[in-house]
Design a protein around this motif. Structure first.
Motif, short mmCIF file in Angstrom:
data_model
loop_
_atom_site.label_atom_id
_atom_site.label_comp_id
_atom_site.label_asym_id
_atom_site.label_seq_id
_atom_site.Cartn_x
_atom_site.Cartn_y
_atom_site.Cartn_z
N ASP A 84 0.84 -1.21 0.00
CA ASP A 84 0.00 0.00 0.00
C ASP A 84 0.86 1.25 0.00
OD1 ASP A 84 -3.02 -0.73 0.64
OD2 ASP A 84 -1.76 -2.10 1.81
N PRO A 85 0.74 2.11 -1.03
CA PRO A 85 1.47 3.38 -1.00
C PRO A 85 0.88 4.31 0.08
CG PRO A 85 0.66 2.87 -3.21
CD PRO A 85 -0.03 1.95 -2.27
N CYS A 86 1.71 4.99 0.81
CA CYS A 86 1.23 5.85 1.90
C CYS A 86 0.29 6.92 1.39
CB CYS A 86 2.42 6.50 2.61
SG CYS A 86 3.60 5.33 3.29
N TYR A 87 0.61 7.53 0.24
CA TYR A 87 -0.17 8.66 -0.24
C TYR A 87 -1.47 8.23 -0.92
CZ TYR A 87 3.06 12.34 1.06
OH TYR A 87 3.80 13.22 1.79
N GLY A 97 -7.22 6.88 1.85
CA GLY A 97 -8.12 5.76 2.07
C GLY A 97 -8.26 4.83 0.89
N GLY A 98 -7.30 4.84 -0.03
CA GLY A 98 -7.38 4.00 -1.23
C GLY A 98 -6.83 2.61 -1.02
N TYR A 99 -7.58 1.77 -0.33
CA TYR A 99 -7.12 0.41 -0.02
C TYR A 99 -7.80 -0.65 -0.88
CZ TYR A 99 -5.54 2.77 4.26
OH TYR A 99 -4.95 3.62 5.14
N ASP A 100 -9.02 -0.41 -1.31
CA ASP A 100 -9.84 -1.47 -1.91
C ASP A 100 -9.61 -1.68 -3.40
OD1 ASP A 100 -10.97 -1.86 0.58
OD2 ASP A 100 -12.66 -0.51 0.19
N ALA A 101 -9.48 -0.59 -4.16
CA ALA A 101 -9.41 -0.71 -5.62
C ALA A 101 -8.23 -1.57 -6.08
CB ALA A 101 -9.35 0.68 -6.26
N PRO A 102 -7.02 -1.38 -5.57
CA PRO A 102 -5.92 -2.23 -6.03
C PRO A 102 -6.18 -3.71 -5.75
CG PRO A 102 -5.08 -0.31 -4.85
CD PRO A 102 -6.56 -0.34 -4.62
N ARG A 103 -6.74 -4.01 -4.59
CA ARG A 103 -7.00 -5.41 -4.24
C ARG A 103 -8.12 -5.98 -5.11
NH1 ARG A 103 -4.92 -2.92 0.16
NH2 ARG A 103 -3.46 -4.14 1.43
N GLU A 161 2.08 -8.61 7.09
CA GLU A 161 1.62 -8.30 8.45
C GLU A 161 1.29 -6.82 8.58
OE1 GLU A 161 3.08 -8.62 13.13
OE2 GLU A 161 4.29 -9.50 11.52
N ARG A 162 2.12 -5.99 7.97
CA ARG A 162 1.85 -4.56 7.97
C ARG A 162 1.30 -4.17 6.60
NH1 ARG A 162 6.25 -0.85 10.98
NH2 ARG A 162 4.80 0.64 10.06
N SER A 163 -0.02 -4.12 6.53
CA SER A 163 -0.69 -3.76 5.28
C SER A 163 -1.86 -2.86 5.61
CB SER A 163 -1.17 -5.02 4.55
OG SER A 163 -2.12 -5.71 5.34
N GLY A 164 -2.54 -2.35 4.58
CA GLY A 164 -3.66 -1.44 4.82
C GLY A 164 -3.19 -0.18 5.52
N TYR A 165 -3.96 0.25 6.52
CA TYR A 165 -3.60 1.50 7.19
C TYR A 165 -2.34 1.37 8.03
CZ TYR A 165 -5.64 -0.31 11.57
OH TYR A 165 -5.91 -1.04 12.70
N ARG A 166 -1.88 0.14 8.25
CA ARG A 166 -0.63 -0.08 8.98
C ARG A 166 0.53 -0.49 8.06
NH1 ARG A 166 -3.12 -2.62 14.50
NH2 ARG A 166 -3.00 -0.70 15.73
N SER A 167 0.37 -0.22 6.78
CA SER A 167 1.43 -0.57 5.84
C SER A 167 2.73 0.17 6.18
CB SER A 167 0.99 -0.19 4.42
OG SER A 167 2.02 -0.41 3.49
N ARG A 168 3.84 -0.52 6.02
CA ARG A 168 5.13 0.12 6.23
C ARG A 168 5.52 0.94 5.00
NH1 ARG A 168 9.50 -1.76 9.51
NH2 ARG A 168 8.80 -3.94 9.35
N CYS A 169 5.99 2.13 5.22
CA CYS A 169 6.42 3.02 4.14
C CYS A 169 7.58 2.39 3.36
CB CYS A 169 6.85 4.35 4.75
SG CYS A 169 7.49 5.56 3.59
#
Length: 635
Positions: free
Chosen positions: A521-524, A530-536, A550-558
């Motif tokens: 997930d790109p941070c920006y 809030g753009g989490y769903d479309a790529p998936r 483990e770190r994905s979605g709003y907790r994705s690592r930069c």
């Protein structure tokens, strides 16, 4: 009777609390003025506390339950004590309610004590270690006194009553007087007001507010040089910090051993606001830096004795700290405000940031390429230029990555997909300038505003329904930051628009994919928008079952590519993209799908052997049901 004594103690405590609270308010008011409707702010606090704040706190359910019991029990108990002991409304109902609320608080206090007996590394220690003792002394003493009232025989043991009154006094000293002395319970007062007077009112009620706010370039002080240069409600926000260290746990710079710890930074800013020394701080320090106490004062420059400039230049502006903060503090705003002063007033941009900004000034792109070559990527594709046709349905914003050969493959894939779906689109070509994202994050607000105004002037000449771009940084700026300069547009990331086309059956993909794939997930795109769903959704449309890290979605690592970090290049113990690629390996993935040119560059820079890195647009093109001709055109 001892009840009258407690009533007198409460009255004195409330008076002293009010005096101390006013002293704390005066500290905040040293900052720059910013109007917030007073009554509306106060009335909004209960809902924001119970809903918005607890939406974040509840991510840790065990701690959320503890917080509800402790904080809720405290507030209810104090109110009931005032009713019983000060206003004299004492009966079996109020006594019983008081016993219940003190019991809840005592339960929460015991949970706090258990947590503090062996605290995790991210929690600050020091004065915070005495908090469970204060909470337990107050709640258990209040509980015993409530029980004595319930079963009063007018012959209560004086020693027991005296001990309980002492416990109440001890607890009140921490709970009330800690507000202005800077003790642990300061956050209860500051935090509540911070929710009401928050600088980003749009964040509440399910809203989102992530765009940086512009500054007046005619102001005498550009950005923040001294603590008093922050807005007063920013200072209030710093004061609300509970030193829980959630920000520290998710900060990519801290994890990489760079000299940034967002929790320590906020505490240093509190010292700058109030004056004094950092010697009482008892949490993790800046990696690689001495823990020698530093001095601060409201009228002193932050970077003379209190902070090191490399601390603010280490930030990738990924907003992981902001996303995790239970008090909704805006760390990134503060960091960029300080960068603005370093860049605009002092000319002290770190690393190759100076060169990048000079290139933006002279060539309108950070790498110094000729602006006449911006549209070269599309020459053989015969894409319409908007200046030739005047209006279109979709404006494809290339972004500054148009000069990068690897990113050009993504752009060309998007072109092929749009044509496959029968979309009417065009590009600005050489009329498009850099979006200004890099300049703004590096603190060069003057260059950003020049680019934004120029781009808005160009965009407003034409007619189009929507802007589509594969660059989340340009996407964010166009969508959220250009409105301040007269440019309000409907902007979609390329994954969002391609997902719409797929839902409308304008794009169809083969449902075969044997590779194990994860998505970064790109941070920006994610945390900022809030753009989490479309790529998936698109990956699923290709028959891919995403192996989430483990770190994905709003907790994705930069990935380490935001905020100008690649050009400021502050050294640490490890590289952020290396850590992110390890996350990919840990997920057992052979390929990582990306949706950002910056992420692609950072992750492809990890040394081989490593999982493959591929943009979702390229993957979609390869997966088209009939893609031979389309692939030939973009290869």
């Amino acid at each position: 009777m001892w009840t009258s004594l407690i009533g007198a103690i409460l009255v004195v405590s409330v008076v002293l609390f009010a005096i101390g609270a006013l002293k704390r308010v005066r500290l905040w008011r040293r900052g720059k003025p910013q109007p917030v409707p007073f009554l509306a702010a106060l009335s909004s606090i209960p809902r924001r506390y119970l809903v918005d704040l607890h939406d974040v706190v509840a991510r840790d359910k065990a701690f959320a339950d503890t917080h509800v019991a402790t904080a809720g029990g405290l507030v209810a108990s104090v109110i009931l004590m005032l009713i019983v002991y000060v206003f004299g409304i004492g009966n079996l109902v109020t006594y019983a309610l008081m016993a219940i609320t003190f019991s809840a608080m005592a339960y929460g206090a015991m949970k706090v004590k258990k947590r503090r007996d062996n605290p995790p590394e991210n929690l600050s220690k020091g004065d915070w270690q005495r908090l469970p003792v204060s909470l337990l002394a107050f709640s258990l003493s209040g509980l015993v006194l409530s029980i004595l009232l319930l079963f009063s025989s007018h012959s209560e043991p004086l020693i027991l009553v005296a001990l309980c009154i002492g416990g109440v006094i001890f607890g009140l000293a921490e709970l009330f007087f800690g507000v202005f002395s800077g003790g642990p319970m300061k956050h209860a007062f500051s935090g509540a007001l911070h929710l009401g007077f928050h600088r980003r009112q749009e964040r509440f009620g399910g809203g989102r507010s992530t765009g940086l706010k512009p500054i007046d370039l005619n102001e005498s002080t550009l950005g923040v040089e001294k603590p008093k240069d922050f807005y007063w409600n920013q200072l209030l926000g710093f004061d609300a910090c509970v030193q829980c260290g959630r920000c520290e746990k998710v900060c990519p710079a801290f994890a990489a051993g760079q000299p940034l710890n967002p929790k320590k930074l906020i505490q240093d800013l509190v010292v700058g606001m109030a004056g004094g020394s950092t010697e009482k701080y008892a949490g993790s320090h800046y990696p690689g830096k001495s823990d020698t106490p530093c001095q601060g004062a409201p009228d002193e420059p932050l970077f003379e004795r209190l902070l090191g400039a490399d601390t603010v230049w280490s930030c990738t502006t990924c907003r992981a700290c902001v996303e995790e903060c239970p008090m909704m503090i805006e760390h990134v705003d503060a960091i960029v405000d300080m960068r603005r002063n370093l860049t605009l007033a002092k000319g002290e941009t770190a690393g190759k940031g100076v060169q990048a900004l000079e290139n933006l000034i002279t060539t309108d792109n950070p790498n110094g390429f000729s602006p006449k070559n911006r549209a070269n990527w599309s020459v053989d594709l015969k894409v319409d230029l908007l200046k030739d046709i005047g209006k279109t349905d979709v404006l494809l914003w290339a972004g500054d990555g148009a000069f990068d050969l690897a990113y050009q493959r993504t752009l060309r894939a998007v072109v092929a997909l749009l044509r496959q779906a029968g979309v009417e689109f065009a590009i600005l070509g050489n009329e498009e300038l850099d979006s200004g994202d890099l300049a703004r994050r590096l603190g060069d607000e003057a260059t950003f505003q020049r680019l934004a105004i120029a781009n808005v002037k160009t965009l407003n000449k034409y007619q189009f329904r929507v802007i589509v771009t594969p660059d989340p940084h340009a996407y964010h700026v166009l969508k959220n930051e250009y409105a301040d300069f007269g440019g309000s547009y409907d902007v979609l990331h390329h994954t969002e628009y391609l997902a719409q086309l797929t839902e409308q059956s304008k794009l169809r993909f083969k449902q075969k994919n044997s590779q194990s794939v994860t998505y970064h997930d790109p941070c920006y795109l994610g945390r900022y928008n809030g753009g989490y769903d479309a790529p998936r959704y698109l990956l699923k449309a290709m028959g891919i079952e995403v192996k989430e890290m483990e770190r994905s979605g709003y907790r994705s690592r930069c990935c380490g590519g935001g905020g100008g970090a690649p050009v400021t290049d502050i050294p640490g113990e490890s590289r952020i993209p290396d850590m992110r690629m390890q996350d990919v390996r840990d997920a057992g993935a052979e390929q990582v799908a990306v949706a950002c040119p910056q992420c692609a560059v950072m992750l492809e820079g990890v040394v081989l052997p490593r999982p493959d890195v591929k943009d979702i647009a390229v993957m979609l093109l390869e997966s088209l049901a009939d893609n031979a001709e389309s692939e030939r055109k973009v290869s």
